[in-house]
Design a protein around this motif. Structure first.
Motif, short mmCIF file in Angstrom:
data_model
loop_
_atom_site.label_atom_id
_atom_site.label_comp_id
_atom_site.label_asym_id
_atom_site.label_seq_id
_atom_site.Cartn_x
_atom_site.Cartn_y
_atom_site.Cartn_z
N MET A 32 8.18 10.52 7.51
CA MET A 32 7.07 10.97 8.77
C MET A 32 7.83 11.27 9.93
SD MET A 32 3.70 10.60 9.47
CE MET A 32 3.10 8.99 8.48
N ILE A 33 7.50 12.39 10.56
CA ILE A 33 8.28 13.11 11.63
C ILE A 33 7.05 13.25 12.55
CG2 ILE A 33 9.41 15.08 12.49
CD1 ILE A 33 10.08 15.79 9.47
N GLY A 34 7.41 12.77 14.00
CA GLY A 34 6.57 12.93 15.10
C GLY A 34 7.08 12.19 16.28
N ARG A 35 6.39 12.07 17.36
CA ARG A 35 6.63 11.33 18.44
C ARG A 35 6.39 10.07 18.54
NH1 ARG A 35 4.03 12.90 23.08
NH2 ARG A 35 2.18 13.76 21.80
N ALA A 36 5.67 9.30 17.79
CA ALA A 36 5.27 8.11 17.62
C ALA A 36 6.51 6.96 17.17
CB ALA A 36 4.13 7.69 16.53
N PRO A 37 6.60 6.10 17.69
CA PRO A 37 7.69 4.86 17.46
C PRO A 37 7.73 4.64 15.86
CG PRO A 37 6.30 4.25 19.38
CD PRO A 37 5.69 5.38 18.81
N PRO A 79 11.67 13.68 20.74
CA PRO A 79 11.14 13.52 21.89
C PRO A 79 10.50 15.02 22.34
CG PRO A 79 13.19 13.92 22.27
CD PRO A 79 13.16 13.63 20.57
N ASP A 80 9.88 15.67 21.43
CA ASP A 80 9.39 17.11 21.61
C ASP A 80 7.85 16.83 21.94
OD1 ASP A 80 8.16 19.64 21.41
OD2 ASP A 80 9.45 20.38 19.68
N HIS A 86 2.08 12.03 14.75
CA HIS A 86 2.46 12.01 13.13
C HIS A 86 2.16 13.54 12.88
CE1 HIS A 86 1.19 7.72 14.02
NE2 HIS A 86 2.48 7.44 13.49
N HIS A 87 3.12 14.03 13.14
CA HIS A 87 3.23 15.56 12.99
C HIS A 87 3.27 16.02 11.48
CE1 HIS A 87 3.34 19.45 15.00
NE2 HIS A 87 3.85 20.03 14.02
N ILE A 136 7.43 19.37 2.51
CA ILE A 136 6.85 19.26 3.76
C ILE A 136 5.30 19.45 4.01
CG2 ILE A 136 7.65 21.37 4.78
CD1 ILE A 136 8.51 19.69 7.30
N GLU A 137 4.84 18.85 4.58
CA GLU A 137 3.51 18.76 4.62
C GLU A 137 2.80 18.44 6.16
OE1 GLU A 137 -0.51 16.40 2.64
OE2 GLU A 137 1.61 15.40 2.50
#
Length: 71
Positions: free
Chosen positions: A1-6, A13-14, A20-21, A33-34
């Motif tokens: 999972m890629i995103g800003r959430a911990p 930090p974008d 949850h991008h 990649i999805e």
């Protein structure tokens, strides 16, 4: 999972990223990649995509972050 959430495996930090991008997973021999319905989406070499096998020859943009994939 890629995103800003911990709880993301890759936390970036974008501010243009969703919490949850995107998700990267295996599909047979491929890594895929999805987009997870993020507002900005994912772009592969400037083309918006929903789900594609990843290739080291491509650049993937999530928010303002550009990524390359090396298996």
């Amino acid at each position: 999972m890629i995103g800003r959430a911990p709880d993301c495996d890759v936390q970036l930090p974008d501010r243009a990223l969703g919490q949850h991008h995107a998700r990267v997973s295996r599909d047979g021999f491929d890594f895929v990649i999805e987009d997870l319905a993020s507002p900005g989406g994912i772009h592969r070499d400037s083309e918006r995509i929903a789900r594609v096998p990843m290739n080291p020859a491509n650049t993937y943009q999530l928010g303002t972050t550009k990524l390359r994939f090396f298996p």
